[in-house]
Enzyme design. Structure first.
Site, PDB file in Angstrom:
ATOM      1  N   GLU A 243       8.476   4.165  -2.802  1.00 12.19           N
ATOM      2  CA  GLU A 243       7.875   5.077  -1.816  1.00 12.19           C
ATOM      3  C   GLU A 243       8.147   4.469  -0.449  1.00 12.19           C
ATOM      4  O   GLU A 243       7.478   3.516  -0.054  1.00 12.19           O
ATOM      5  CB  GLU A 243       6.366   5.206  -2.053  1.00 12.19           C
ATOM      6  N   CYS A 277       2.776   7.252   5.976  1.00 14.80           N
ATOM      7  CA  CYS A 277       4.164   7.552   5.607  1.00 14.80           C
ATOM      8  C   CYS A 277       4.442   9.040   5.742  1.00 14.80           C
ATOM      9  O   CYS A 277       5.407   9.447   6.363  1.00 14.80           O
ATOM     10  CB  CYS A 277       4.426   7.073   4.192  1.00 14.80           C
TER      11      CYS A 277
HETATM   12  P1  NAD Z   1       7.394  -3.534   4.702  1.00 19.14           P
HETATM   13  O1  NAD Z   1       8.585  -3.042   3.960  1.00 19.14           O
HETATM   14  O2  NAD Z   1       7.606  -4.395   5.885  1.00 19.14           O
HETATM   15  O3  NAD Z   1       6.435  -4.363   3.736  1.00 19.14           O
HETATM   16  C1  NAD Z   1       5.936  -3.810   2.542  1.00 19.14           C
HETATM   17  C2  NAD Z   1       5.695  -4.912   1.538  1.00 19.14           C
HETATM   18  O4  NAD Z   1       6.933  -5.479   1.127  1.00 19.14           O
HETATM   19  C3  NAD Z   1       4.859  -6.073   2.077  1.00 19.14           C
HETATM   20  O5  NAD Z   1       3.940  -6.449   1.072  1.00 19.14           O
HETATM   21  C4  NAD Z   1       5.883  -7.161   2.304  1.00 19.14           C
HETATM   22  O6  NAD Z   1       5.379  -8.465   2.235  1.00 19.14           O
HETATM   23  C5  NAD Z   1       6.841  -6.904   1.162  1.00 19.14           C
HETATM   24  N1  NAD Z   1       8.190  -7.446   1.340  1.00 19.14           N
HETATM   25  C6  NAD Z   1       8.818  -7.825   2.487  1.00 19.14           C
HETATM   26  N2  NAD Z   1      10.064  -8.255   2.210  1.00 19.14           N
HETATM   27  C7  NAD Z   1      10.231  -8.159   0.874  1.00 19.14           C
HETATM   28  C8  NAD Z   1      11.318  -8.415  -0.018  1.00 19.14           C
HETATM   29  N3  NAD Z   1      12.487  -8.880   0.414  1.00 19.14           N
HETATM   30  N4  NAD Z   1      11.149  -8.159  -1.330  1.00 19.14           N
HETATM   31  C9  NAD Z   1       9.994  -7.656  -1.785  1.00 19.14           C
HETATM   32  N5  NAD Z   1       8.918  -7.391  -1.002  1.00 19.14           N
HETATM   33  C10 NAD Z   1       9.045  -7.644   0.321  1.00 19.14           C
HETATM   34  O7  NAD Z   1       6.550  -2.221   5.062  1.00 19.14           O
HETATM   35  P2  NAD Z   1       5.219  -2.133   5.955  1.00 19.14           P
HETATM   36  O8  NAD Z   1       5.627  -2.327   7.378  1.00 19.14           O
HETATM   37  O9  NAD Z   1       4.153  -2.958   5.356  1.00 19.14           O
HETATM   38  O10 NAD Z   1       4.776  -0.605   5.740  1.00 19.14           O
HETATM   39  C11 NAD Z   1       5.159   0.447   6.581  1.00 19.14           C
HETATM   40  C12 NAD Z   1       6.277   1.253   5.921  1.00 19.14           C
HETATM   41  O11 NAD Z   1       5.830   1.711   4.641  1.00 19.14           O
HETATM   42  C13 NAD Z   1       6.630   2.494   6.705  1.00 19.14           C
HETATM   43  O12 NAD Z   1       8.032   2.652   6.718  1.00 19.14           O
HETATM   44  C14 NAD Z   1       5.990   3.613   5.881  1.00 19.14           C
HETATM   45  O13 NAD Z   1       6.595   4.875   6.038  1.00 19.14           O
HETATM   46  C15 NAD Z   1       6.144   3.089   4.493  1.00 19.14           C
HETATM   47  N6  NAD Z   1       5.177   3.730   3.602  1.00 19.14           N
HETATM   48  C16 NAD Z   1       5.634   4.615   2.671  1.00 19.14           C
HETATM   49  C17 NAD Z   1       4.729   5.286   1.850  1.00 19.14           C
HETATM   50  C18 NAD Z   1       5.189   6.294   0.836  1.00 19.14           C
HETATM   51  O14 NAD Z   1       4.382   6.689   0.001  1.00 19.14           O
HETATM   52  N7  NAD Z   1       6.433   6.707   0.861  1.00 19.14           N
HETATM   53  C19 NAD Z   1       3.370   5.027   1.981  1.00 19.14           C
HETATM   54  C20 NAD Z   1       2.934   4.101   2.939  1.00 19.14           C
HETATM   55  C21 NAD Z   1       3.854   3.452   3.737  1.00 19.14           C
END
Ligand code: NAD
Length: 469
Positions: A243, A277
């Protein structure tokens, strides 16, 4: 049972000097200290999860549904203290569709997930008897973001547990305390080891997505991180539900009743102070209605106070972190430089505590401005006037993301015809972003793949075992 007097009773003890201080984004004060997990902690958690998962599966579906209902009860008993912690850590206000709403959604999703009919079925005909039985994948890694930390974790965890998996959760490094507290409450009713949390940053997430002992990753976060997870999943062919980011368009049609839709337009874009999101991140409006839409939205924004989340009047809060503040600030500055008009907001108080960016409406904007084509993830809405409905549909579909979209009209059939032409996982009519545990939700293009919620969502946490004959 955990005895809880205030939110600090739900936080883990962390030896001094070893943890990460978590900052309240409204005040920049310390909320608490989170443990900093390591790659070794992931190994320990995964091994423990593997050791208990088969017994959890053997408990059977009815018993697991009962546990989900008990978990929902436990959350409800602690709802206010959880909402307070969430508000302090994430920044979202208690009031409005914010912290109390999010905690309420956690118990609602657990209850709904326990209520779905099992996806198992038998195909019987004269020449076939095949039973399709959905069996757990094993250990699920749940990696989450900081915008709706509790609710999104429940979206990942509830179907995983229902289907008999053990789960290791990795919350965002910005909002680990909310998730630790919520999981502690739920763990009061679950067998030991079935649901564990490892806190930490991207390195811990990366260790999970490459771990041979994890059978499936449920990931919610940015598209950039999603791509890395896809790459690292190759080694073990780890299954994924992704997501990812969005940049949802809303299209107002020329027959819309502007006064009637103004409040929903506002919340469609500004829910969770725009850090959602599937929030509306760009709005296309017929040129003839542009002034009316702008005036109506300005009125709603003026009646939607922003401030410290624990103050009951506020319905908008700060950006969750400084980095996000800087992204929003840059995009608005670039829009201004490109000739756009800031209709309201756009002038943060840089010296004040907290990462507050005022609710901002931007008009007369180049449809290719970065503020329109990049995911801004903040309380800003660019409003683009159009003469030709076909052009608006093309604009809505032109980006490489497709999470949500919306059409606003007084004629439902007309709106449905336009909706059918939009490229997105969900298109709402006269609303934006409302999700329901019974209705599948997911993105297309770079917004990810796989769906959550409902019976479709349960299938994503299981594999079909077919007994044929
Ligand atoms: P992010 O991708 O920076 O981080 C998300 C998670 O991934 C964190 O827990 C982070 O520590 C982890 N992470 C970072 N690098 C990683 C790696 N290499 N491997 C595995 N995990 C890793 O996202 P964010 O800034 O926390 O969230 C905002 C984003 O999330 C926005 O783009 C938003 O649109 C999206 N989002 C999508 C949905 C949906 O349902 N589609 C819902 C909520 C948020």
């Amino acid at each position: 049972m955990t005895t809880v007097h205030n939110y600090t009773d739900l936080l883990p003890h962390v030896d001094s000097g070893t943890g990460r201080e978590i900052i309240n984004p409204a005040t920049e004060e310390v909320v608490g200290v989170a443990p900093v997990g390591t790659v070794d902690d992931v190994d320990v958690a995964v091994n423990k999860a593997r050791a208990v998962q088969k017994d959890f599966d053997r408990l059977g579906d009815a018993a697991r549904c009962d546990l989900l209902l008990k978990a929902a009860d436990a959350i409800e008993q602690h709802a206010e203290v959880l909402a307070e912690l969430l508000s302090r850590e994430q920044g979202k206000p208690l009031s409005g569709p914010n912290a109390r709403f999010e905690v309420g959604a956690c118990s609602a999703w657990l209850r709904a997930t326990a209520s779905f009919e099992s996806p198992d079925y038998t195909a019987v005909d004269d020449d076939i008897t095949a039973t399709v039985h959905y069996r757990p994948l094993g250990v699920v890694g749940a990696i989450g973001p900081w915008n709706w930390p509790m609710m999104i974790t429940i979206w990942q965890v509830a179907p995983a547990l229902r289907m008999g998996n053990a789960v290791v959760v990795k919350p965002s490094e910005y909002t680990p305390l909310s998730v630790l507290a919520l999981m502690k409450i739920i763990n009061d009713v679950l067998p030991d080891g079935v649901l564990q949390v490892v806190t930490g940053d991207g390195e811990v997430g990366a260790a999970m997505s490459t771990h041979a002992g994890i059978d499936k990753i449920m990931f919610t976060g940015s598209t950039a991180t999603g791509r890395k997870i896809v790459e690292s999943s190759a080694a073990n062919l780890t299954r994924l539900t992704l997501e990812l980011g969005g940049n949802d368009a809303g299209i107002v049609l020329d027959d819309a009743d502007i006064d009637a839709i103004a409040g929903d337009l506002f919340w469609g874009a500004f829910i969770n102070t725009g850090q959602t999101c599937a929030a509306m991140k760009r709005l296309y409006v017929p040129a003839a209605q542009y002034d009316d839409v702008v005036a109506a939205l300005i009125e709603v924004v003026k009646n939607s106070p922003m401030g410290v989340g624990l103050e009951e009047d506020n319905v908008l809060g700060p950006l969750q972190n400084k980095q996000q503040f800087e992204i929003v600030d840059r995009l608005v500055k670039e829009a201004k430089k490109g000739g756009a008009t800031v209709l309201l907001g756009g002038e943060p108080d840089y010296g004040a505590p907290g990462y507050f960016y005022p609710a901002t409406l931007v008009g007369d904007i180049d449809p290719d401005s970065p503020l329109v084509v990049e995911e801004q993830f903040g309380p800003v809405l660019p409003i683009i006037a159009y003469e030709d409905e076909e052009w608006a549909i093309e604009q809505a579909n032109k980006l490489d993301v497709g999470l949500g979209s919306s059409v606003w009209s007084s004629d439902r059939e007309r709106a449905r015809r336009v909706a059918a032409r939009l490229e997105a996982g969900t298109t709402w009519i006269n609303g934006h972003g409302g999700v329901d545990p019974r209705v599948p939700f997911g993105g297309i293009k770079s917004s990810g793949y796989g769906v959550e919620f409902g019976a479709e969502g349960l299938k994503g946490l299981a594999y079909p075992h077919i007994i044929n004959g």
